[in-house]
Design an enzyme around this catalytic site. Sequence first.
Site, short mmCIF file in Angstrom:
data_model
loop_
_atom_site.label_atom_id
_atom_site.label_comp_id
_atom_site.label_asym_id
_atom_site.label_seq_id
_atom_site.Cartn_x
_atom_site.Cartn_y
_atom_site.Cartn_z
N LYS A 209 -16.47 6.09 -7.44
CA LYS A 209 -15.39 5.40 -7.40
C LYS A 209 -15.72 4.14 -6.19
O LYS A 209 -16.23 3.92 -5.29
CB LYS A 209 -14.44 6.57 -6.11
CG LYS A 209 -13.37 5.86 -6.02
CD LYS A 209 -12.41 7.32 -5.09
CE LYS A 209 -11.33 6.93 -4.16
NZ LYS A 209 -10.56 7.98 -4.08
N TRP A 210 -15.27 3.21 -7.05
CA TRP A 210 -15.87 1.81 -6.00
C TRP A 210 -14.16 1.40 -5.67
O TRP A 210 -13.43 0.92 -5.62
CB TRP A 210 -16.24 0.61 -7.19
CG TRP A 210 -16.26 -0.67 -7.28
CD1 TRP A 210 -15.93 -1.56 -6.18
CD2 TRP A 210 -17.78 -1.04 -7.41
NE1 TRP A 210 -16.72 -3.06 -6.16
CE2 TRP A 210 -17.91 -2.33 -6.58
CE3 TRP A 210 -18.43 -0.78 -7.70
CZ2 TRP A 210 -18.99 -3.50 -6.88
CZ3 TRP A 210 -20.44 -1.14 -7.71
CH2 TRP A 210 -20.25 -2.16 -7.24
N ASP A 211 -13.87 1.28 -4.08
CA ASP A 211 -13.54 0.74 -3.31
C ASP A 211 -13.84 -0.14 -2.69
O ASP A 211 -14.51 -0.67 -3.23
CB ASP A 211 -13.10 2.12 -2.17
CG ASP A 211 -11.64 2.36 -1.87
OD1 ASP A 211 -10.74 1.79 -2.35
OD2 ASP A 211 -11.75 3.46 -0.32
N TRP B 216 0.41 -1.09 0.18
CA TRP B 216 -0.06 -0.26 -0.26
C TRP B 216 1.30 1.15 0.53
O TRP B 216 1.68 1.34 0.76
CB TRP B 216 -1.03 -0.15 1.31
CG TRP B 216 -1.59 1.22 1.33
CD1 TRP B 216 -2.69 1.75 0.93
CD2 TRP B 216 -1.36 2.69 2.47
NE1 TRP B 216 -3.32 2.99 1.30
CE2 TRP B 216 -2.24 3.53 2.26
CE3 TRP B 216 -0.75 2.47 3.71
CZ2 TRP B 216 -2.48 4.84 2.99
CZ3 TRP B 216 -0.39 3.35 3.82
CH2 TRP B 216 -2.23 4.74 4.12
N ASP C 176 -3.02 5.22 -3.09
CA ASP C 176 -2.75 6.57 -2.09
C ASP C 176 -1.91 7.45 -2.20
O ASP C 176 -2.15 8.93 -1.48
CB ASP C 176 -3.10 5.49 -0.69
CG ASP C 176 -5.01 5.38 -0.89
OD1 ASP C 176 -5.36 5.88 -1.74
OD2 ASP C 176 -5.27 4.60 0.30
N ARG D 283 -8.54 -2.03 9.16
CA ARG D 283 -9.41 -1.00 9.40
C ARG D 283 -11.40 -1.40 9.58
O ARG D 283 -12.16 -0.35 9.03
CB ARG D 283 -9.72 -0.95 7.86
CG ARG D 283 -9.46 1.03 7.65
CD ARG D 283 -9.65 1.09 6.23
NE ARG D 283 -9.62 2.95 6.02
CZ ARG D 283 -10.04 3.45 5.55
NH1 ARG D 283 -11.42 3.59 4.66
NH2 ARG D 283 -10.22 5.34 4.98
C1 DGJ Z 1 -9.19 4.29 0.43
C2 DGJ Z 1 -8.80 4.85 -1.23
O1 DGJ Z 1 -7.54 4.42 -1.29
C3 DGJ Z 1 -8.78 6.58 -0.06
O2 DGJ Z 1 -8.78 7.61 -1.64
C4 DGJ Z 1 -10.06 6.71 -0.28
O3 DGJ Z 1 -11.44 6.87 -0.71
C5 DGJ Z 1 -10.11 6.10 1.63
N1 DGJ Z 1 -10.31 4.94 1.02
C6 DGJ Z 1 -11.47 6.20 1.94
O4 DGJ Z 1 -11.37 5.51 3.28
#
Ligand code: DGJ
Length: 739
Positions: free
Chosen positions: A488-490, A209, A555, A455
């Site tokens: 934005k599908w996280d 990450w 990120d 998380r």
């Molecule tokens: C992880 C993503 O990569 C970030 O850009 C952001 O959207 C956060 N999650 C939000 O919890």
Amino acid sequence: MIHFNPQTQTFNLVLQQSHYAFQIDDEGRAVHLGWGPRPAGADDADLITGTNTAANLHFKTQGGFKQNPRRDELLTFGDSNQHEVSLKVNFQGPPLSVEKREPMVQPIRDVRLRYAGHKITGDAQPGLSPTIPPRRWDPRQTLLVFMEDHAYQFLVTLCYRLTPEHDVIERWCEFKNQGESEIVIEMCSFGSLHFPTGTTELTSVAGVWCREFMTQREQLPIGTRVLETRGINTGHTTNPFFLINRPHQAWEETGTVYFGQLAYSGNWRIAIEQTPTFDIRLHGGYNPFDFELKLSPDEHHRTPALVCGVASDGWGGASRRMHAFTRDRILPHPQRDTHLRPVLYNSWEATRFDLSFEGQVELARKAADIGVELFCVDDGWFGGRREADAGLGDWVVSPDVFPDGLEPLIAEVHSLGMKFGLWVEPEMVNPDSDLYRRHPDWVLHFPGRPRTEARNQLVLDFGRREVVATIFAALDKLLSQYDIAFLKWDMNRYATEPGSVAGKEIWLKHVEGVYDLIDRLRRNHPTLDIQSCSGGGGRVDLGILGRTDQVWPSDNTDAFDRIDIQEGFSLAYPARIMEAWVTDVPQHYTRRMSPLSTRFDVAMRGALGIGSTLNKLDDDELAEYANYIAFYKRIRHIVQEGQLYRLARMEEFGASVVQYGLADQSEAVYSIVVGRNLYGSYRPARPLKNLNSKGVYRLVDRHGQEVHRASGYELMTLGVPGDAKQNVGYSRTLHVQQI
Ligand code: DGJ
């Protein structure tokens, strides 16, 4: 073109600049003959006849024992094979030749596939193909070779789909149980590949990450090198693609390079084995770790694709083929007037969970003023989600954040001339959520055993149809209720303790569930765009890209770190999908200060986005943002649709230099960022590529000023002057225009 010689039972797959051939041997096995660039001057009539190939098909023996490096098109467990395999099967019932009343002592684990015919078709699709059409949808020639294990009526179809213009072959398999007993597939790659002896340099990426896509180049050992994820997402630690070449015989623009990618987003594995006899084979597909696929009588399974090809113009040539293939044949064709990616604003780094209607409106106004086209609200807008410890799973707008719902904000965003986007994380649930309180058993876990939260969240069990149906209903309602142009599908955690009602098939079921959700949402909402994000770059692959429009590579938005991340990303993936933000300094994670110019020059190499705290910037700074964004809009068709040339790597040159160029040579973008300047060293200008040698070009900066004028010939021999002595922090982007 696919050609079959019935006398010698030889198949030739002929692509624009490469060939692939295999032959059915005298026992009916499909054995690989060769794969590589086509010799210069060869035309369609030049084929491998198969009359002189006996030596290629034979076993090699050593010390009286067959080493069996035979190059089967699909390497199976069984026979005398002691090496890595693509397919391992457990037959539960007795073979056809054995009387049914004879007791089965143990399941048979020996597969011997023999040719049973073939067909050339134009409409075959790999498994898990998206239902949304890509830009080019014309049928492609596909070879289906039917192989059978006669003892068990187990049919394996080897599939080869050709995209000749990009030198790409998609390999996949279809398995059919035509017998009377269950079959358990224990290992399953989408195809086996064979490389010429000596092609032992592997390029891949590794990371974690915030440091995804770090390029690594290594020498393959005798033995097996494995790239893999043991998860339900593609993973941060590596990514399912490879480049392979002879050591020291390939470089950015020279040498023969084999490449490949998997079109699949979970539990994948690419295993490359160099046998003691120096044969090199690759297996790419489902990870056998905790894997099982059961086929009842009459059931069949079609795997996703192993996409592969070969380039004779180096790593750059391999990358450009993968980019073009992805743009033309993988990415969904957007249903709107422009297919260029919009400039996006996202406030995640600026506000985190501190969302309010007023705060978002203030940011939206500033964003519109500087030229942003898509305004995306990130995490924190729903349920009890005021921090990362609650609310996931409750996809309803929180009245604490938006007392009047999302309509007023969306109306404001629209009135400012922007589209509206929203963050979601559909595969997850916080234990502190209404969804979890209603269905505590809907999460991956082994009953009675401890389970791990990451998380503060758990993974929903997509092995349960009702879970996927519930999430679909919630998202579909949201998209029906509000005018949302972008999701934005996280996906922010790995799967651990993968207990599911689907048993070991959960790895596959999860991916199927995600694909199905997205496909159905896009069918119901055809103008919707989706960004794939997984805690940064944890879900980037050709499977998810068939149903999403862009991805979030990391990120980490630090401009200097980002150069390496973007470079590794660019090995396989095109710039148009690479969302890249300009954010505040010091950067959120690295605390590094970098000039605004560097931040823009790096972010403009992909799909530009802004993540800065706009309401803390003064008017001069905002004017600078606006100037850069306007410039980006003038060059984005080249960045997003052009061909990439990595002119210099930071690691070897102290500067990263890239060029994007239109195929017709009329325009290009030149971008340099200096990261290191050793006193006493000299950095020569980097010659540009693929311009019109006789044409005259002007090089224009972001202010519209012409800074240089030269012929294509000079630019391709001497490069762009003026960058040689510049120091760390220097960067610039130039628009190269033929006049
Ligand atoms: C992880 C993503 O990569 C970030 O850009 C952001 O959207 C956060 N999650 C939000 O919890």
